[in-house]
Write a protein that holds these residues in place. Structure first.
Motif, PDB file in Angstrom:
ATOM      1  N   ARG A 267      -5.894  -4.113  -8.149  1.00 32.14           N
ATOM      2  CA  ARG A 267      -6.941  -4.845  -7.439  1.00 32.14           C
ATOM      3  C   ARG A 267      -7.157  -4.203  -6.077  1.00 32.14           C
ATOM      4  O   ARG A 267      -6.463  -3.253  -5.713  1.00 32.14           O
ATOM      5  CB  ARG A 267      -6.585  -6.328  -7.302  1.00 32.14           C
ATOM      6  N   ASP A 268      -8.098  -4.753  -5.317  1.00 34.45           N
ATOM      7  CA  ASP A 268      -8.457  -4.181  -4.013  1.00 34.45           C
ATOM      8  C   ASP A 268      -8.826  -2.708  -4.216  1.00 34.45           C
ATOM      9  O   ASP A 268      -9.721  -2.427  -4.989  1.00 34.45           O
ATOM     10  CB  ASP A 268      -7.311  -4.348  -3.006  1.00 34.45           C
ATOM     11  N   THR A 269      -8.134  -1.813  -3.547  1.00 31.57           N
ATOM     12  CA  THR A 269      -8.422  -0.376  -3.704  1.00 31.57           C
ATOM     13  C   THR A 269      -7.245   0.354  -4.351  1.00 31.57           C
ATOM     14  O   THR A 269      -7.049   1.552  -4.136  1.00 31.57           O
ATOM     15  CB  THR A 269      -8.725   0.261  -2.338  1.00 31.57           C
ATOM     16  N   ASP A 270      -6.446  -0.347  -5.151  1.00 32.96           N
ATOM     17  CA  ASP A 270      -5.317   0.290  -5.824  1.00 32.96           C
ATOM     18  C   ASP A 270      -5.792   1.481  -6.661  1.00 32.96           C
ATOM     19  O   ASP A 270      -6.873   1.449  -7.267  1.00 32.96           O
ATOM     20  CB  ASP A 270      -4.599  -0.698  -6.737  1.00 32.96           C
TER      21      ASP A 270
ATOM     22  N   GLY B 271      -0.506   0.633  -3.756  1.00 32.18           N
ATOM     23  CA  GLY B 271      -1.726   1.250  -3.248  1.00 32.18           C
ATOM     24  C   GLY B 271      -2.091   2.519  -3.976  1.00 32.18           C
ATOM     25  O   GLY B 271      -3.227   2.710  -4.416  1.00 32.18           O
TER      26      GLY B 271
ATOM     27  N   LYS C 255       0.812  -1.220   0.000  1.00 32.20           N
ATOM     28  CA  LYS C 255       0.000   0.000   0.000  1.00 32.20           C
ATOM     29  C   LYS C 255       0.844   1.269   0.000  1.00 32.20           C
ATOM     30  O   LYS C 255       0.385   2.341   0.404  1.00 32.20           O
ATOM     31  CB  LYS C 255      -0.950  -0.004   1.206  1.00 32.20           C
TER      32      LYS C 255
ATOM     33  N   SER D 296     -14.919  -1.671 -10.214  1.00 30.50           N
ATOM     34  CA  SER D 296     -13.686  -1.011 -10.654  1.00 30.50           C
ATOM     35  C   SER D 296     -14.034   0.216 -11.496  1.00 30.50           C
ATOM     36  O   SER D 296     -15.165   0.372 -11.960  1.00 30.50           O
ATOM     37  CB  SER D 296     -12.810  -1.974 -11.446  1.00 30.50           C
TER      38      SER D 296
ATOM     39  N   ASP E 207     -11.792  -5.797  -8.437  1.00 32.54           N
ATOM     40  CA  ASP E 207     -12.316  -5.329  -7.148  1.00 32.54           C
ATOM     41  C   ASP E 207     -12.732  -3.858  -7.268  1.00 32.54           C
ATOM     42  O   ASP E 207     -13.479  -3.507  -8.159  1.00 32.54           O
ATOM     43  CB  ASP E 207     -11.278  -5.537  -6.036  1.00 32.54           C
ATOM     44  N   ARG E 208     -12.205  -3.005  -6.384  1.00 30.42           N
ATOM     45  CA  ARG E 208     -12.549  -1.577  -6.409  1.00 30.42           C
ATOM     46  C   ARG E 208     -11.364  -0.724  -6.862  1.00 30.42           C
ATOM     47  O   ARG E 208     -11.262   0.452  -6.512  1.00 30.42           O
ATOM     48  CB  ARG E 208     -13.031  -1.131  -5.029  1.00 30.42           C
ATOM     49  N   ALA E 209     -10.482  -1.323  -7.661  1.00 32.59           N
ATOM     50  CA  ALA E 209      -9.322  -0.594  -8.158  1.00 32.59           C
ATOM     51  C   ALA E 209      -9.744   0.488  -9.150  1.00 32.59           C
ATOM     52  O   ALA E 209     -10.784   0.383  -9.816  1.00 32.59           O
ATOM     53  CB  ALA E 209      -8.350  -1.556  -8.825  1.00 32.59           C
TER      54      ALA E 209
END
Length: 439
Positions: free
Chosen positions: A295-298, A269, A242, A359, A325-327
């Motif tokens: 991916r994730d919140t990148d 991140g 991150k 995303s 995801d929420r990237a």
């Protein structure tokens, strides 16, 4: 207008004051830079170039600047693990650990490439010569991120590739984060590729096992490409958790030159890459490409300004991203063609593959043209995986997960194919495959 500073901005100003007496060289320029940063703070969404990356709200902590002497000795085995597939690149190597040069890991070929560390340069110019810290473009354009770099920079390299030189190996500049405590590292590189030279340089940012999974890396790379030079310049940010990575590239291209740049980002991140590339000589070419995997919140933002200042030049930009995801991925590409830059040929394309409905991909291509004899265009697309192609592969007996990976790799592969150095392209492909295995 008075800018109200938030706690992070105020904390960074106070952090500078705490370490100012330990920073070597350029005291006046450092003080001026931190004063500019204090006046403006981090850029925010009301600034057009930062509308998608509100740095003022996204940087949540004023990390302590990492100072010389604070890093533990790095083991060669740890370095190899941190590099992963990149360790297979046969290169002239320069290593930085937590922003500080570690000469014991260098593998240099001085016959064609001259390397000097910025820390040594600053020490020898501490009598008031500010030129080493005077960025030629960013200060003029009011970049507070570069102002922060100028105030706190502790090390970097001055790499000179002599006129007509053709180094047999690429130059690999490795940055390893090793500290177990989140910190801020500040680096500046000055790179010169002489007239008629042919060379490749790779900037790598990785994280050692056990290192903090957060922090801030602020880098500036100033690049001069001489007349008739052929220069490949690659940046790879891989598996830094991150960490926030803020990078600025300022490039000038001479006549009859060819500058090929590539950005690869996976596992970061927050990554914001700013590129300012200026054509200063006629009949030159630029190929700036990249691939980003989030991916994730990148949050991965690439912002380029290509300035055609002279006639008969060609620029190409191709960026491909995969978002899960929420990237969030951002591409902002501006091509400026001045009135004197007739016969300009400029094209750009940004494409994103969306693996999740949550995303987001924001693309803002721009053309600002003042000449009347040009060939310019731009495009942008975003889409999900093609279900027909997925069905085709599955109908041939390929499992669904493997079929998805093949399609994604094929999509990213078009961008990776722009990397001409075989060993570097193979290493980046392996990094992309490792990332895709986790999709």
């Amino acid at each position: 207008m008075v800018t109200t500073k938030n706690k992070v901005e105020q904390g960074l100003v106070e952090a500078f004051q705490d370490v100012a007496d330990r920073l070597v060289g350029g005291a006046e320029e450092r003080e001026a830079a931190i004063a500019r940063f204090e006046a403006t703070g981090f850029p925010h969404r009301r600034i057009e170039e930062w509308k998608y990356t509100d740095l003022r709200n996204m940087v949540k902590e004023a990390h302590t600047p990492f100072m010389p002497g604070g890093s533990k000795t790095l083991d060669e085995g740890v370095l190899q693990k941190a590099l992963g597939p990149l360790s297979a690149i046969d290169a002239t190597r320069i290593v930085f650990v937590d922003g500080q040069h570690q000469s014991s890991f260098d593998q240099l070929d001085e016959s064609a490439v001259s390397v000097a560390t910025l820390a040594n340069q600053l020490a020898s110019h501490s009598d008031g010569d500010q030129s080493l810290l005077a960025d030629r473009e960013a200060t003029f354009r009011g970049s507070s991120v570069v102002d922060l770099n100028t105030a706190l920079v502790t090390d970097g390299t001055e790499i000179t590739i002599g006129p007509g030189s053709k180094p047999a190996k690429p130059i690999l500049v490795v940055h390893v984060a090793q500290s177990a405590n989140p910190a801020m590292t500040t680096i500046r590189h000055k790179i010169s590729c002489g007239a008629g030279a042919e060379a490749s340089l790779v900037e790598v940012f990785v994280r050692a096992p056990g290192a903090a999974d957060a922090g801030l890396i602020n880098t500036v790379s100033e690049v001069d490409v001489g007349n008739g030079a052929q220069f490949a310049h690659i940046k790879c940010v891989s598996n830094v958790a991150k960490t926030s990575q803020l990078a600025n590239w300022h490039v000038t291209i001479g006549a009859d030159a060819n500058y090929r740049a590539f950005h690869f980002t996976a596992g970061c991140g927050l990554a914001r890459s700013d590129g300012l590339i200026q054509f200063r000589g006629e009949r030159s070419k630029l190929d700036f490409s990249g691939a980003f995997l989030g991916r994730d919140t990148d949050h991965i933002d690439t912002t380029l300004v290509i300035e055609h200042l002279v006639p008969h030049c060609e620029s190409r930009e191709l960026f491909k991203g995969v978002l899960d995801d929420r990237a969030r991925g951002i591409f902002q590409g501006k091509v400026l063609v001045t009135q004197d830059a007739q016969k300009t040929d400029g094209k750009q394309m940004a494409q994103a593959l969306m693996l999740s409905p949550d995303s987001e991909f924001d693309s803002k291509p721009e053309l600002e043209i003042y000449a009347d004899d040009v060939l310019c265009g731009h495009g942008s697309t975003s889409a999900e995986l093609d279900e027909d192609l997925l069905f085709y592969l599955r109908s041939r007996g390929i499992p669904k997960d493997q079929a998805r990976s093949l399609l994604i790799e094929s999509f990213v592969g078009e961008a990776l194919a722009c990397v001409e150095v075989d060993s570097v392209r193979e290493a980046l492909t392996k990094l992309a495959r490792t990332w895709l295995m986790e999709v």
